[in-house]
Design an enzyme around this catalytic site. Structure first.
Site, PDB file in Angstrom:
ATOM      1  N   CYS A 100       0.834  -1.191   0.000  1.00  0.00           N
ATOM      2  CA  CYS A 100       0.000   0.000   0.000  1.00  0.00           C
ATOM      3  C   CYS A 100       0.876   1.251   0.000  1.00  0.00           C
ATOM      4  O   CYS A 100       0.572   2.231  -0.685  1.00  0.00           O
ATOM      5  CB  CYS A 100      -0.899  -0.039   1.228  1.00  0.00           C
ATOM      6  N   CYS A 200      -4.293  -2.273   5.863  1.00  0.00           N
ATOM      7  CA  CYS A 200      -4.250  -0.869   5.459  1.00  0.00           C
ATOM      8  C   CYS A 200      -5.521  -0.512   4.687  1.00  0.00           C
ATOM      9  O   CYS A 200      -5.761  -1.080   3.631  1.00  0.00           O
ATOM     10  CB  CYS A 200      -3.012  -0.765   4.562  1.00  0.00           C
TER      11      CYS A 200
END
Length: 391
Positions: A100, A200
């Site tokens: 991410c 995330c």
């Protein structure tokens, strides 16, 4: 005045990051990113998107900075979630947070920030950056955060020089309690908010349910391997890097069936929860998964030999140097400090680069070496490279 876009997540760290940058004289814009729409497998009440956005907006208002919103959910699905599904289907355990950062926060988000005329993007990561000059070239160093309990440099182990050149980490020199104190003194809405957990941007996830969107449940056997299995194995020469780095390979006949599972691809090395096998003197831990034959191998107790390995291997095309000038030439080795997961204390190790692989050999055997995860290595407190654990 230099413009910087702060990724406001609705948490305390990014809120204080925005405040500190404003104090330092930057023109600060807060930007909230939406990266996820689907709530399949997300635990009830744990899809915090709307709350997060509200908190981020309140902070922007309080700090008197512009607030922007960007939807990056297409990129997130393609670059992070699809990769997760693909890795799990192969029996590997990916790290979505590392991806991410590489693919979203310091790529797609950075792109959105640059469109707003920003010179930098900033996040609330507990890490630091500094700059050195070598052979007339500017190099960016990624350094551990000062708070040993919160150092998040590991999550940024895949960033490159270009991404680091645009990154600011305003709270890396602070300890978490100091960050909370600043937020409380400013009266920021996020001062008391709990830190987010889970994948995330997706939130807390019931992983098997989440993965079952793409990966079908499939009944299979749980096989327990006794500790004495390892006493029968031939001893390994300490110079044989490949053997030191290989995971143990088990056959169905090496142990005994102790239960059933719903799919080997839902399990990861070192996992304890979800096995649902009772009646043992000590808890069982996953020591290997055989995706082809759909078998989960387990061992009893924290110190079961199957949980530990001396080394790991990485394919050269999956090794990344944050500091390309320090890349290890083939045929050489380097003493490093390394970790194979976030929050693991740094371990003494030697990185070897042979003609066809990289090997990381630890001074003491490591628990839960897991294919698909990232190993990151440091010299002192500088993270210089990382790689995907091959098997």
């Amino acid at each position: 005045m230099e413009r910087v876009v702060v990724g406001l997540s609705g948490g305390v760290d990014s809120s204080v990051a925005a405040y500190l940058l404003k104090q330092q004289g930057y023109e600060v814009i807060g930007m909230f990113m939406k990266n996820w729409h689907d709530t399949t497998g997300v635990l009830k009440g744990d899809c915090p998107f709307d709350d997060d956005k509200q908190f981020a907006e309140m902070v922007a208002r309080k700090l008197n900075i512009p607030f922007e919103f960007v939807d990056l959910s297409d990129q997130y699905r393609q670059r992070v979630v699809d990769y997760m599904f693909s890795e799990y289907s192969k029996g590997r355990t990916p790290n979505p947070d590392v991806l991410c950062n590489r693919e979203i926060k310091f790529d797609a988000f950075l792109e959105a920030a640059l469109k707003l005329g920003a010179k930098y993007v900033a996040t609330g990561h507990y890490c630091r950056k500094d700059t050195i000059t070598k052979d007339n070239t500017t190099l960016y160093r990624l350094l551990a955060g000062v708070d040993p309990n919160k150092d998040q440099s590991y999550f940024l182990c895949q960033l490159n020089q270009q991404q680091l050149s645009k990154a600011l980490f305003p709270i890396g020199h602070l300890h978490k309690p100091e960050v909370r104190k600043i937020a409380a003194e400013l009266g920021l809405a996020t001062a008391e908010r709990k830190d987010s957990q889970g994948i995330c941007f997706v939130g807390k996830v019931d992983l098997p349910v989440f993965l079952q969107q793409k990966l079908k449940a499939k009944k299979g056997k749980i096989v327990e391997i006794p500790a004495e299995f390892y006493t029968r194995l031939p001893s390994i020469n300490s110079n044989d890097l490949a053997s030191l780095s290989k995971p143990y390979v088990y056959k169905f006949s090496d142990g005994k069936v102790v239960g059933e599972h719903q799919g080997a691809h839902f399990f990861t090395i070192g996992q304890r929860k979800g096995l649902n096998v009772g009646g043992k003197a000590e808890p069982l831990f996953v020591i290997a998964t055989d995706i082809e034959n759909n078998i989960v191998y387990v061992g009893m107790g924290q110190s079961h030999p199957g949980l530990y390995r001396s080394g790991l291997s990485m394919n050269p095309n999956e090794v990344h140097w944050v500091r390309p000038d320090l890349a290890l030439p083939a045929g050489q080795s380097l003493q490093v400090l390394a970790r194979i997961r976030y929050r693991q204390p740094l371990q003494q190790a030697t990185l070897h680069h042979t003609n066809n692989a990289y090997y990381l050999i630890f001074d003491t055997p490591q628990r839960g070496v897991t294919a698909g995860q990232f190993a990151a290595w440091y010299i002192d407190d500088e993270l210089i490279g990382s790689g995907v654990i091959a098997e």
